[in-house]
Enzyme design. Structure first.
Site, PDB file in Angstrom:
ATOM      1  CG  HIS A 103      -1.644   1.324   1.412  1.00  0.00           C
ATOM      2  ND1 HIS A 103      -1.454   2.146   2.501  1.00  0.00           N
ATOM      3  CD2 HIS A 103      -2.551   1.948   0.624  1.00  0.00           C
ATOM      4  CE1 HIS A 103      -2.223   3.217   2.384  1.00  0.00           C
ATOM      5  NE2 HIS A 103      -2.898   3.125   1.258  1.00  0.00           N
ATOM      6  CB  SER A 104       0.782   4.301   0.270  1.00  0.00           C
ATOM      7  OG  SER A 104       1.206   5.637   0.197  1.00  0.00           O
ATOM      8  CG  MET A 105       6.998   4.354   1.542  1.00  0.00           C
ATOM      9  SD  MET A 105       7.619   4.865   3.170  1.00  0.00           S
ATOM     10  CE  MET A 105       7.330   3.359   4.124  1.00  0.00           C
TER      11      MET A 105
END
Length: 308
Positions: A103-105
């Site tokens: 997720h994301s980073m």
């Protein structure tokens, strides 16, 4: 309820650091490494991991996050360091083949991990398209100077949590939840924020303070350039699935900026919700698509190719 679907705590020493892990499922099932986003922690997967079929999900708190150990003062939190940690963690766990959910980073960490380890069967990115923070070409020196100035300022002024270990940052749990939500652009639900916050707070008896390393809120002195971030995406040779939020970080021009770097086999699906749509209110369609992407679906993948 299947006891394998109940989250469990585990700890592991990797690369000289102590990591806290959250796991779901049976260890005999195919493994999935779940990588959370910036300032989040393993609780990011608390709502979706129990619903992944026939998977053993391992979600570590990345170094400096959640309940994992902070790095030494002479070290940092670069994406490639997180990726190296995860490569060593997978080796410690003895995995021969595995999937990665980022997720994301965490998708940025995963994109670098894919260059280090060719044993990844599939990559699934939730509202992520690789490295989230990049430096403009020709701005490396000024960015480094600014990052160092901010760190010195924070240390001198005791900002951003650079205070004594017994100093209260929040008088109540609700105050911490509200700050976490404001940091996510208020798109994070109260219950979603509560899950993340509860794993990231120390109760001092007379109040609370964050567990995570305060250095995480400051920019790293050296960051990937946009070209380098795209290069790590382009080298991915396993199936890549992007599940993005209509109100997430890649709505509009942000998706177009990275689209050219996606491998031709990338599959993309858009979902209603913001940056944490997987944590706020995971819809049945999302769970089915996750299971399909990880090879555990009841029917074949239905995502469209990004280049169609």
């Amino acid at each position: 309820m299947n006891l394998g679907h109940i989250g469990r705590e585990q700890t592991l020493d990797v690369n000289g650091n102590h990591f806290a892990l959250r796991t779901w499922g049976n260890e005999s099932d195919p493994p999935v490494l779940a990588l959370h986003g910036w300032l989040d922690n393993a609780a990011s997967f608390e709502r979706i991991a129990p619903l992944l079929r026939d998977c053993f999900v391992v979600a570590p708190d990345l170094a400096g996050h959640g309940r994992s150990q902070h790095r030494r003062a002479d070290s940092g939190y670069y994406l490639w360091e997180h990726a190296d940690d995860m490569n060593a963690l997978v080796e410690c766990l003895g995995w021969k083949r595995f999937g990665v959910l980022g997720h994301s980073m965490g998708s940025g960490v995963a994109s670098i991990l894919a260059a280090m380890n060719r044993s990844i069967d599939t990559l699934v990115f939730i509202d992520g398209m690789g490295a989230p923070f990049t430096v403009e070409e020709g701005n490396t020196v000024e960015h480094m100077r600014k990052a160092q100035r901010l760190l010195r300022l924070a240390l001198r002024a005791r900002l951003h949590g650079f205070s004594g270990p017994e100093e209260v940052q929040f008088r109540s749990l609700e105050m911490a939840i509200n700050e976490r939500r404001s940091g996510a652009g208020a798109s994070l639900s109260v219950e979603g924020a509560r899950l993340l916050v509860m794993r990231d707070l120390i109760n001092l008896g007379h109040g609370y303070r964050w567990r995570h390393d305060p250095r995480l809120v400051l920019p790293e002195p050296l960051q990937l350039s946009e070209r380098q971030a795209c290069e790590f995406l382009q080298q991915i040779n396993c199936p890549l699935h992007l599940l993005l939020g209509h109100q997430g970080l890649f709505a509009g021009s942000a998706f177009d900026k990275r689209k050219h770097a996606l491998p031709p086999h990338t599959q993309v699906q858009w979902h209603e919700g913001g940056h944490h749509f997987h944590l706020d209110a995971p819809a049945p369609a999302l769970i089915e698509q996750l299971n399909q992407a990880l090879g555990r679906g009841e029917s074949g993948p239905q995502q469209r190719l990004v280049n169609e």
